[in-house]
Design a protein around this motif. Structure first.
Motif, short mmCIF file in Angstrom:
data_model
loop_
_atom_site.label_atom_id
_atom_site.label_comp_id
_atom_site.label_asym_id
_atom_site.label_seq_id
_atom_site.Cartn_x
_atom_site.Cartn_y
_atom_site.Cartn_z
N LEU A 179 0.86 -1.19 0.00
CA LEU A 179 0.00 0.00 0.00
C LEU A 179 0.89 1.24 0.00
CD1 LEU A 179 -2.46 -1.15 2.82
CD2 LEU A 179 -2.56 -1.71 0.38
N ALA A 180 0.77 2.06 -1.02
CA ALA A 180 1.61 3.26 -1.14
C ALA A 180 0.80 4.51 -0.81
CB ALA A 180 2.18 3.37 -2.55
N PHE A 181 1.45 5.44 -0.11
CA PHE A 181 0.82 6.70 0.29
C PHE A 181 1.68 7.85 -0.20
CE2 PHE A 181 -0.78 3.49 3.01
CZ PHE A 181 -2.08 3.85 3.33
N VAL A 182 1.06 8.80 -0.90
CA VAL A 182 1.80 9.95 -1.40
C VAL A 182 0.88 11.18 -1.31
CG1 VAL A 182 1.12 9.50 -3.79
CG2 VAL A 182 3.18 10.85 -3.31
N GLY A 183 1.45 12.30 -0.93
CA GLY A 183 0.68 13.53 -0.81
C GLY A 183 0.56 14.27 -2.12
N THR A 184 -0.53 15.00 -2.29
CA THR A 184 -0.70 15.78 -3.51
C THR A 184 0.07 17.10 -3.44
OG1 THR A 184 -2.72 16.76 -2.61
CG2 THR A 184 -2.96 14.78 -3.96
N GLY A 186 3.10 19.28 -0.49
CA GLY A 186 3.78 19.24 0.78
C GLY A 186 2.85 19.64 1.92
N GLY A 187 2.97 18.95 3.05
CA GLY A 187 2.15 19.27 4.20
C GLY A 187 0.75 18.71 4.17
N SER A 188 0.51 17.73 3.28
CA SER A 188 -0.84 17.16 3.19
C SER A 188 -1.13 16.16 4.31
CB SER A 188 -1.01 16.46 1.84
OG SER A 188 -0.12 15.37 1.74
N GLY A 189 -0.08 15.72 5.01
CA GLY A 189 -0.28 14.75 6.07
C GLY A 189 -0.27 13.30 5.60
N ALA A 190 0.32 13.05 4.42
CA ALA A 190 0.36 11.68 3.90
C ALA A 190 1.15 10.76 4.82
CB ALA A 190 0.96 11.68 2.49
N SER A 191 2.24 11.27 5.39
CA SER A 191 3.05 10.44 6.28
C SER A 191 2.27 10.07 7.54
CB SER A 191 4.34 11.16 6.66
OG SER A 191 5.20 11.28 5.54
N THR A 192 1.56 11.04 8.09
CA THR A 192 0.75 10.76 9.28
C THR A 192 -0.27 9.67 9.01
OG1 THR A 192 1.01 13.01 10.12
CG2 THR A 192 -0.85 11.76 10.94
N ILE A 193 -0.92 9.74 7.86
CA ILE A 193 -1.91 8.72 7.51
C ILE A 193 -1.24 7.37 7.30
CG2 ILE A 193 -3.52 8.00 5.70
CD1 ILE A 193 -4.49 10.85 5.53
N ALA A 194 -0.09 7.35 6.61
CA ALA A 194 0.63 6.09 6.39
C ALA A 194 1.02 5.45 7.71
CB ALA A 194 1.86 6.33 5.53
N HIS A 195 1.51 6.26 8.65
CA HIS A 195 1.92 5.74 9.95
C HIS A 195 0.73 5.17 10.71
CE1 HIS A 195 5.43 8.87 9.82
NE2 HIS A 195 5.52 7.94 8.90
N ASN A 196 -0.40 5.87 10.68
CA ASN A 196 -1.57 5.40 11.41
C ASN A 196 -2.19 4.17 10.76
OD1 ASN A 196 -2.63 7.34 13.77
ND2 ASN A 196 -1.54 8.58 12.26
N VAL A 197 -2.15 4.09 9.44
CA VAL A 197 -2.64 2.89 8.76
C VAL A 197 -1.78 1.69 9.14
CG1 VAL A 197 -2.85 1.78 6.50
CG2 VAL A 197 -3.76 4.08 6.84
N LEU A 294 4.17 1.86 2.11
CA LEU A 294 5.18 2.73 1.53
C LEU A 294 4.80 4.18 1.77
CD1 LEU A 294 6.14 1.29 -2.00
CD2 LEU A 294 7.65 1.62 -0.04
N ASP A 295 5.62 4.88 2.55
CA ASP A 295 5.42 6.32 2.78
C ASP A 295 6.35 7.06 1.83
OD1 ASP A 295 5.01 8.85 3.72
OD2 ASP A 295 6.04 8.56 5.63
N LEU A 296 5.78 7.61 0.75
CA LEU A 296 6.56 8.24 -0.31
C LEU A 296 6.49 9.77 -0.21
CD1 LEU A 296 5.36 5.99 -3.26
CD2 LEU A 296 7.57 5.86 -2.08
#
Length: 439
Positions: A179-184, A186-197, A294-296
């Motif tokens: 499962l890959a996570f990428v923000g649209t 900078g600062g979208s919080g994609a990493s936070t969501i990836a970590h919580n998932v 994957l936190d991209l």
């Protein structure tokens, strides 16, 4: 022809691919069952010749040849059927796999298979694609050495799955889901969501999960409060020599369910991950755990595109503003071109204010993108405090609306039933074959 057991025709998948013009009330993005939910292996380094007699199968074969999973495979498409194949291999070396479209009578079909077998070594595999939905014929063909028999109409993923079932390694039958996570932006919080998932899947679904912090300035180590001298860049440096045992030693295991491959404390600006090393890392990771997160970083580089190609499902994390909406549409189009045979990316609207009207609403996203949001994550003071303190929301504030939304989205991405947390039971393969006959 080889006498190895064949797989039955692949599972029918019925949802419709959502397009840019689809209405907002189309099926939610999390129900793209047309494309399947499980992981799909990369095709090995083999040669495949496909003999087609119809435009429909020619289109399918072209899609397979251009698919991201076939980058290591040489696929040639030829016009014709068994007679053309037999004539070709009288003068040319046969490939590892021959795929032939045939609509002749059963007795003629068996005669053609025997004639083709005389031109090929026992190691050559054969897939026959026909229109007769006959279980007795299927069994007879597999008995005489045909590797698989597929009933038209088929889709690219049907043929891909059939090839993998023939050439896939035994240890790869239970690969982890990537499962890959990428923000649209900078600062979208994609990493936070990836970590919580990752935390939710590991704890709530009791599934072994690996979080790969592929952002050179990533914060996974801070978020989960640990330090480790080795991690993501060390795995990339190993290149093709990395195996799952070596990867296991580089991972910080928070507990028995959740491991983290962290970004370096001091990024090496001279090292840019290459697509081949990243893909190899993902292949080893999915052999090690049931889920790979994957936190991209935000952006579009060859190695990020390679990471997205290696993923089974992608989540684009957007925020309720115009720049993010613009980027979200552009990234969605780019990902669809990169992965034409895969489900489109899930869209997550993050940092949605709980009070007041945002500049761009979820309804605006759905109207412009033509798809429902996979999740809308609220953002309030408690959420902001937990983020700033480097805490995992689903653990720090498990009863909050934000944690509930993240937990539901994690289960959706994992393909687990909302109420039981179990995988949905697949339909029987024979049921599909018999169902077509009944129709």
């Amino acid at each position: 022809m080889t006498g190895l057991p064949a797989t039955r025709p692949s599972e029918a998948e019925d949802a419709v691919h959502a397009s840019d013009s689809a209405p907002p009330d189309a099926a939610p993005s999390g129900t793209d069952t047309e494309f399947g939910h499980g992981p799909r292996q990369m095709l090995p380094r083999i040669r495949i010749d496909v003999f087609v007699g119809s435009d429909e199968l020619g289109t399918v074969a072209d899609h397979v040849a251009r698919d991201r999973r076939a980058v290591r495979t040489q696929i040639e498409v030829h016009q014709g059927g068994f007679q053309e194949a037999i004539a070709r291999y009288r003068d040319h070396s046969p490939p590892n796999l021959i795929v032939v479209e045939d609509h002749g009578a059963p007795d003629t079909l068996e005669w053609n298979i025997e004639a083709l077998a005389e031109c090929c070594p026992p190691t050559t595999h054969l897939i026959v694609i026909g229109s007769r939905n006959d279980i007795a014929l299927y069994r007879r063909l597999t008995q005489i050495g045909v590797s698989d028999y597929l009933v038209q109409p088929i889709r690219p993923l049907d043929l891909l799955d059939s090839i993998v079932s023939i050439f896939g390694e035994a240890e790869d039958k239970e690969l982890g889901l990537v499962l890959a996570f990428v923000g649209t932006r900078g600062g979208s919080g994609a990493s936070t969501i990836a970590h919580n998932v990752a935390a939710t899947i590991g704890k709530s679904l009791h599934a072994t999960t690996l979080l790969i912090d592929a952002d050179l300035f990533g914060t996974a180590a801070l978020q989960f409060d640990f330090t480790k001298p080795q991690g993501f860049l060390d795995a990339i440096r190993e290149g093709e020599s990395l195996d799952k045992e070596m990867l296991d030693r580089l991972i910080h295991w928070r507990d028995k369910q959740l491991g983290i491959l962290a970004a370096p404390d001091r990024p090496d600006g001279n090292l840019t991950p290459d697509a081949a090393s990243l893909r190899h890392l993902v292949e080893q990771a999915r052999r090690l755990t049931q889920f790979v997160i994957l936190d991209l970083p935000h952006g579009w580089t060859p190695w990020i595109a390679g990471a997205l190609s290696a993923s089974d499902r992608i989540a684009l994390v957007a925020t309720p503003d115009l720049p993010s909406l613009r980027n979200c549409r552009a990234l969605t189009d780019m990902i669809r071109k990169l992965r034409p045979n895969d489900a489109p990316p899930e869209i997550v609207l993050n940092r949605m204010p709980t009070r007041g009207k945002p500049p761009v609403s979820a309804a605006d996203y759905e109207r412009i993108l033509g798809r429902r949001m996979a999740a809308v994550i609220p953002y309030d003071a408690a959420t902001a405090e937990a983020e700033m303190s480097g805490r995992v929301l689903v653990e720090d504030t498990p009863r909050s609306a934000t944690a509930a939304a993240l937990g539901a989205f994690a289960r959706q991405m994992a393909g687990r039933d909302e109420t039981t947390g179990r995988k949905a039971a697949p339909k029987g393969l024979f049921k599909r074959l018999l169902g077509r006959a009944a129709g």
